[in-house]
Design a protein around this motif. Structure first.
Motif, short mmCIF file in Angstrom:
data_model
loop_
_atom_site.label_atom_id
_atom_site.label_comp_id
_atom_site.label_asym_id
_atom_site.label_seq_id
_atom_site.Cartn_x
_atom_site.Cartn_y
_atom_site.Cartn_z
N THR B 32 21.28 19.11 -9.05
CA THR B 32 20.35 17.99 -8.87
C THR B 32 19.45 18.22 -7.66
O THR B 32 19.88 18.79 -6.66
N ILE B 33 18.22 17.78 -7.78
CA ILE B 33 17.29 17.77 -6.65
C ILE B 33 16.98 16.32 -6.33
O ILE B 33 16.53 15.57 -7.21
N ASP B 34 17.26 15.87 -5.11
CA ASP B 34 16.93 14.51 -4.67
C ASP B 34 15.72 14.56 -3.75
O ASP B 34 15.73 15.24 -2.73
N VAL B 35 14.69 13.81 -4.12
CA VAL B 35 13.44 13.86 -3.35
C VAL B 35 12.69 12.55 -3.52
O VAL B 35 12.83 11.84 -4.52
N ALA B 36 11.91 12.19 -2.52
CA ALA B 36 11.00 11.05 -2.59
C ALA B 36 9.67 11.49 -2.00
O ALA B 36 9.62 12.36 -1.13
N VAL B 37 8.59 10.91 -2.48
CA VAL B 37 7.26 11.24 -1.98
C VAL B 37 6.77 10.09 -1.12
O VAL B 37 6.99 8.92 -1.44
N ASN B 38 6.12 10.44 -0.02
CA ASN B 38 5.55 9.41 0.85
C ASN B 38 4.64 8.50 0.04
O ASN B 38 3.72 8.95 -0.65
#
Lengths: 181, 188
Positions: B32-38
């Motif tokens: 899994t890749i966990d990411v959020a964008v500004n």
């Protein structure tokens, strides 16, 4: 002519038949396909690449070294394999920042579209080239690397964030690595 | 009596053949890749609600200072998912269809002078009942910081001061445009 007297004698007894035997061997090796994703130090299964917050359109790349966050592919197979990959990402739970919207993989990052690249490196070296994984299902999986029997390798990923997003929520992208003979 | 074995010799061949099912199919593993964008989103509203329209400064003499009334305070609605810096700029923005083009544009400056004005913003976490000029930052034509490291989702209340030029003509009108800008406090 003398009549012949045919005397039929029935002998009942044990008939011994001479026997001989011989044998040969068939050696069969069954194709065995199995692999696991491990952390860079090969000390535990690989779970999550936690990137955190990225600026829109910016990149994140896995890091080298046994303390890095790249993946060690432990290949227990006894035949040559092709390793492919694809990814999916569902809409997140609403978080109060914009409208929660699913992301999709693409050849180029766009609005709510991310670009995922993967490649084979070494424990302390990034890949010399990456391949874009823009497939969203197994049929669209892209080739990452082809191995010989039992060949382990170090796998790296690079993510380009969407250039614009509909929400500011945390997203989880599931990356599927598939090995086929 | 001789008994002959007419069967002769023969060989016994016993063949063992093991047939095993075909090789295993493809194997799949995942991570899994966990990411959020500004996510940067702001709104400017009147303190009592509604999109902010304009701050009208009327009947002011050369060199005087105007300060917002409580009802004129700007509510900065913070819809950003990261900590942000609030910046601002200001300029005289004449509209060719209105009378304010009859006069020379003013210049934003650190001190009021002939055809030069001074403008300030102060940022507060709650509506200020006693705003003070010492809390403010001087705003010029290029963006400058009003407040740094505003937490994600934290609203602010902006109070403005205007020191008009030291010269002027009775009835002179100017439209000053101030931009509010947000940027992530720390670039990932």
């Amino acid at each position: 002519m003398k009549k012949s007297i045919i005397v039929l004698l029935l002998l009942i007894g044990t008939v011994v038949i001479a026997q001989e035997s011989a044998s040969f061997t068939i050696t069969v090796t069954v194709n065995y396909v199995d692999f696991t994703l491990r952390n860079a130090a090969d000390s535990a299964p690989y779970g999550t690449w936690g990137i955190g917050n990225l600026a829109a359109g910016s990149e994140a790349e896995m890091t080298v070294g046994t303390a890095g966050d790249h993946i060690f592919v432990d290949n227990q197979s006894n035949i040559a394999l092709s390793f492919k990959a694809y990814s999916t990402s569902a809409a997140p739970t609403a978080c109060g920042f914009g409208t929660a919207t699913a992301w999709t993989p693409a050849a180029t990052a766009g609005t709510d579209e991310y670009k995922l690249e993967m490649g084979k490196g070494a424990v302390s070296a990034l890949p010399t080239a990456y391949t874009t994984m823009d497939g969203g299902d197994e049929a669209g999986a892209d080739l990452v690397y082809s191995t010989t029997a039992g060949e382990d390798f170090h796998l790296y990923a690079k993510l380009t964030a969407p250039t614009a997003v509909s929400d500011g929520c945390g997203h989880s992208i599931t990356v599927y690595v598939i090995a086929t003979p | 009596m001789r008994i002959s074995n007419g069967l002769g010799r023969y060989l016994v061949k016993l063949l063992f053949l093991i047939v095993i099912a075909a090789s295993l199919k493809a194997q799949s593993r995942s991570f899994t890749i966990d990411v959020a964008v500004n996510y940067l989103e702001i709104d400017l509203e009147h303190i009592f609600g509604g999109d902010y329209s304009a701050w009208w400064v009327v009947d002011i003499g050369p060199g005087d200072t105007a300060s917002m009334e409580y009802s004129e305070i700007v509510r900065f609605v913070n819809g950003c998912n990261v900590a942000v810096d609030i910046l601002s700029s200001v300029r005289d923005d004449p509209d060719s269809t209105s009378p304010d083009t009859l006069w020379l544009p003013w210049t934003a400056a650190t001190h009021p002078a002939a055809d030069s004005f001074e403008f300030h913003w102060a940022s507060y976490p709650s509506p200020p009942t006693s705003p003070a000029l010492v809390d403010s930052r001087t705003i010029l034509s290029t963006p400058s910081i009003v407040e740094s490291d505003v937490p994600s989702g934290a609203n602010r209340y902006l109070h403005a001061w205007l020191m008009v030029p030291t010269d002027g003509v009775r009835g002179e009108r100017h439209r000053l445009s101030s931009r509010i800008i947000v940027t992530p406090s720390v670039t990932p």
